[in-house]
Design an enzyme around this catalytic site. Sequence first.
Site, PDB file in Angstrom:
ATOM      1  N   ARG A 189      53.476  53.693  15.698  1.00 47.06           N
ATOM      2  CA  ARG A 189      54.178  53.115  16.840  1.00 47.06           C
ATOM      3  C   ARG A 189      54.997  54.154  17.600  1.00 47.06           C
ATOM      4  NH1 ARG A 189      58.872  50.623  18.401  1.00 47.06           N
ATOM      5  NH2 ARG A 189      58.598  48.869  19.842  1.00 47.06           N
ATOM      6  N   ARG A 221      35.496  45.576  36.903  1.00 42.70           N
ATOM      7  CA  ARG A 221      36.943  45.313  36.829  1.00 42.70           C
ATOM      8  C   ARG A 221      37.530  45.851  35.521  1.00 42.70           C
ATOM      9  NH1 ARG A 221      39.040  39.308  37.660  1.00 42.70           N
ATOM     10  NH2 ARG A 221      38.131  39.082  35.589  1.00 42.70           N
ATOM     11  N   GLU A 254      49.388  33.194  42.644  1.00 38.41           N
ATOM     12  CA  GLU A 254      48.154  32.690  42.026  1.00 38.41           C
ATOM     13  C   GLU A 254      48.518  31.717  40.916  1.00 38.41           C
ATOM     14  OE1 GLU A 254      45.938  35.884  40.077  1.00 38.41           O
ATOM     15  OE2 GLU A 254      47.816  36.860  39.511  1.00 38.41           O
ATOM     16  N   LYS A 268      44.114  43.562  34.456  1.00 35.55           N
ATOM     17  CA  LYS A 268      43.894  42.397  33.584  1.00 35.55           C
ATOM     18  C   LYS A 268      44.310  42.730  32.157  1.00 35.55           C
ATOM     19  CE  LYS A 268      40.435  38.777  32.971  1.00 35.55           C
ATOM     20  NZ  LYS A 268      41.340  37.666  33.245  1.00 35.55           N
TER      21      LYS A 268
HETATM   22  N1  PMP Z   1      44.296  35.231  38.188  1.00 30.18           N
HETATM   23  C1  PMP Z   1      44.660  35.348  36.905  1.00 30.18           C
HETATM   24  C2  PMP Z   1      46.097  35.641  36.587  1.00 30.18           C
HETATM   25  C3  PMP Z   1      43.725  35.192  35.868  1.00 30.18           C
HETATM   26  O1  PMP Z   1      44.094  35.313  34.578  1.00 30.18           O
HETATM   27  C4  PMP Z   1      42.377  34.867  36.205  1.00 30.18           C
HETATM   28  C5  PMP Z   1      41.362  34.613  35.134  1.00 30.18           C
HETATM   29  N2  PMP Z   1      41.010  35.739  34.442  1.00 30.18           N
HETATM   30  C6  PMP Z   1      42.040  34.762  37.566  1.00 30.18           C
HETATM   31  C7  PMP Z   1      43.029  34.956  38.525  1.00 30.18           C
HETATM   32  C8  PMP Z   1      40.633  34.473  37.982  1.00 30.18           C
HETATM   33  O2  PMP Z   1      39.800  35.592  37.794  1.00 30.18           O
HETATM   34  P1  PMP Z   1      38.255  35.435  37.489  1.00 30.18           P
HETATM   35  O3  PMP Z   1      37.673  34.667  38.637  1.00 30.18           O
HETATM   36  O4  PMP Z   1      37.747  36.821  37.445  1.00 30.18           O
HETATM   37  O5  PMP Z   1      38.138  34.699  36.202  1.00 30.18           O
END
Ligand code: PMP
Length: 288
Positions: A99, A51, A179, A147
């Site tokens: 910057r 990831r 989520e 992420k």
């Molecule tokens: N959604 C978000 C927005 C997150 O920050 C996380 C945690 N990193 C998750 C879902 C869960 O992902 P993971 O199972 O890979 O920790």
Amino acid sequence: MRTVYVNGVYLPEDQAQVSIFDRGFLFGDAVYEVTAVMNGQMVDFDAHMDRLQRSMSELDMKNGYDRKDLLTIQKKLIEKNNLKEGLVYLQVTRGVADRDFDFSDLDVKPGLVLFTQVKKLEANPLAARGQKIVLADDLRWGRSDIKTVQLLYSSLMKTRAKRQGADDVWLCRDGKITEGSSNNAYIVTHNNEIVTRELSTDILHGITRASVLRIARLHQLKIVERAFSVDELLSAREAFSTSASGFVNPVVNVNGTAISDGEPGHVTTALRASYVAESQSASTRQSL
Ligand code: PMP
């Protein structure tokens, strides 16, 4: 005091420094991973590194790190801090430059920062009592599948949730749950189906999500990957969240309304137990 890692050096946390010109600091131009550590071993290391690689390539971050080196650094840090149970945080920033919004001519080695955090993952009190959550509009940017460290909106909403006496916030877009602030969201319907939003740019592709869905399939549970509404959540049999730092955690109350009898559900409890058992076994440990 912890030992942390900054750009090639292990040092005490109070001596670690990054440049004020680091694009992670100026633009939120950085990606990260949080990996659980159980019995001194990383859980799902390979999936986290896959990831990370994807996040970097989606942001056109060049000169990535070698996975073997990242494994060595993480193992060393776990060892140096004698971490048995907790988390390893790893952040890659685009690097240091004067910057400028435009990064197209930048050819620098990305910055790399890691630290550990002690956390009780198995004996998490939220698992026993269940989480109270509140709902908020999902006003994050449109690439929540990457992420990045741009976590301000989630941080604001989580803080608001805590001030309201809740444990966390779940985000909604067009009346459907996307989520949680830092976790994926699920319901269990009265037909015993596990429903969770399908993978898209709307949500982070959780590593724990993938593992828990695989475990659920092994247990012959039916899984439906689709968005669910606030009404479906409020009338669900069970609700729960998943993340590397929380594993599987029941949700027992939403905006002040109890889910079913307000107690952690059976499916949730069973999935948590299976996931904890798996994370303690050798099967998910780093393969390199
Ligand atoms: N959604 C978000 C927005 C997150 O920050 C996380 C945690 N990193 C998750 C879902 C869960 O992902 P993971 O199972 O890979 O920790």
